[in-house]
Design a protein around this motif. Sequence first.
Motif, PDB file in Angstrom:
ATOM      1  N   MET A 114      42.859   9.324 -16.598  1.00 49.15           N
ATOM      2  CA  MET A 114      43.392  10.653 -16.879  1.00 49.15           C
ATOM      3  C   MET A 114      42.757  11.178 -18.169  1.00 49.15           C
ATOM      4  O   MET A 114      42.733  10.483 -19.182  1.00 49.15           O
ATOM      5  CB  MET A 114      44.915  10.605 -17.014  1.00 49.15           C
ATOM      6  CG  MET A 114      45.562  11.955 -17.264  1.00 49.15           C
ATOM      7  SD  MET A 114      47.362  11.858 -17.532  1.00 49.15           S
ATOM      8  CE  MET A 114      47.924  11.324 -15.930  1.00 49.15           C
TER       9      MET A 114
ATOM     10  N   GLY B  62      42.894  14.518 -20.788  1.00 48.94           N
ATOM     11  CA  GLY B  62      43.786  15.604 -21.138  1.00 48.94           C
ATOM     12  C   GLY B  62      43.184  16.984 -20.982  1.00 48.94           C
ATOM     13  O   GLY B  62      41.997  17.154 -20.678  1.00 48.94           O
TER      14      GLY B  62
ATOM     15  N   ALA C   3      42.251  19.663 -16.823  1.00 53.42           N
ATOM     16  CA  ALA C   3      42.457  18.232 -17.039  1.00 53.42           C
ATOM     17  C   ALA C   3      41.862  17.492 -15.858  1.00 53.42           C
ATOM     18  O   ALA C   3      41.791  18.025 -14.741  1.00 53.42           O
ATOM     19  CB  ALA C   3      43.944  17.909 -17.170  1.00 53.42           C
TER      20      ALA C   3
ATOM     21  N   ILE D 186      42.539  14.373 -13.568  1.00 55.24           N
ATOM     22  CA  ILE D 186      43.605  13.440 -13.202  1.00 55.24           C
ATOM     23  C   ILE D 186      43.228  12.801 -11.877  1.00 55.24           C
ATOM     24  O   ILE D 186      43.006  13.495 -10.878  1.00 55.24           O
ATOM     25  CB  ILE D 186      44.966  14.173 -13.085  1.00 55.24           C
ATOM     26  CG1 ILE D 186      45.242  14.984 -14.353  1.00 55.24           C
ATOM     27  CG2 ILE D 186      46.081  13.177 -12.835  1.00 55.24           C
ATOM     28  CD1 ILE D 186      46.512  15.812 -14.285  1.00 55.24           C
TER      29      ILE D 186
ATOM     30  N   LEU E  11      49.883  14.071 -22.056  1.00 53.25           N
ATOM     31  CA  LEU E  11      49.290  15.166 -21.282  1.00 53.25           C
ATOM     32  C   LEU E  11      49.839  16.507 -21.751  1.00 53.25           C
ATOM     33  O   LEU E  11      49.095  17.479 -21.918  1.00 53.25           O
ATOM     34  CB  LEU E  11      49.570  14.960 -19.793  1.00 53.25           C
ATOM     35  CG  LEU E  11      48.905  15.956 -18.836  1.00 53.25           C
ATOM     36  CD1 LEU E  11      47.389  15.814 -18.871  1.00 53.25           C
ATOM     37  CD2 LEU E  11      49.430  15.762 -17.408  1.00 53.25           C
TER      38      LEU E  11
END
Length: 201
Positions: free
Chosen positions: A1, A3, A13, A15, A183
């Motif tokens: 992940m 940010g 982001a 992810i 996050l």
Amino acid sequence: MHGFRRGRGGFVARIGTSERQIVARVVADTAQLLGHPVTDDAGETSVVEGDVPPWPVLETDDVVPPTDPALARLLPSASLDDDAVALEFRRLTENEVRAQKAERLALVWRSLQTDASRVVVAPGDAPAWAAALTDVRLVLAERLGIEDDEDAEDVYVGAQDGAFDGDEVARAMATLYAALSWLQETLLQAMLGELGDDGTD
């Protein structure tokens, strides 16, 4: 992940697929807790465990504070000193508050329904995203027994040093709480980066 950063189309982001699925699930569970199951763009209701019907319109005689402590964090009493005032305020506002929170959660959930690793949040949607993440974190905090910053720090450390070994559910929630806190922080930092020196857009 990875940010959030300012990128093409908004705040971006990265992810991974499994991470998106986990975050989407806890977002859907939070909306479910509020009595508003999330739906996709086609209007299909998400499938989550413990489905319940949408929260009914509250009548004067049946308005009561939530019995679930996590839901009580999302819908706190307006007054700790006057029960009558608190109940009347809840009767007048709770349906709207539930719907607003659920709408923000649904926005986040739909944003995560993508095959791409890039999650793009339009600048106009960023405040709703941040607020939705706060609500998810409140639910996780209650489940983890977090009451203050010291408790939160203990959870962060515990998620890293194996303090939750033997309790996979608590360990997973602690890890998720830490990840969502981080996050959200990156999103807020990216949003602040959009402000001018005078604090305006």
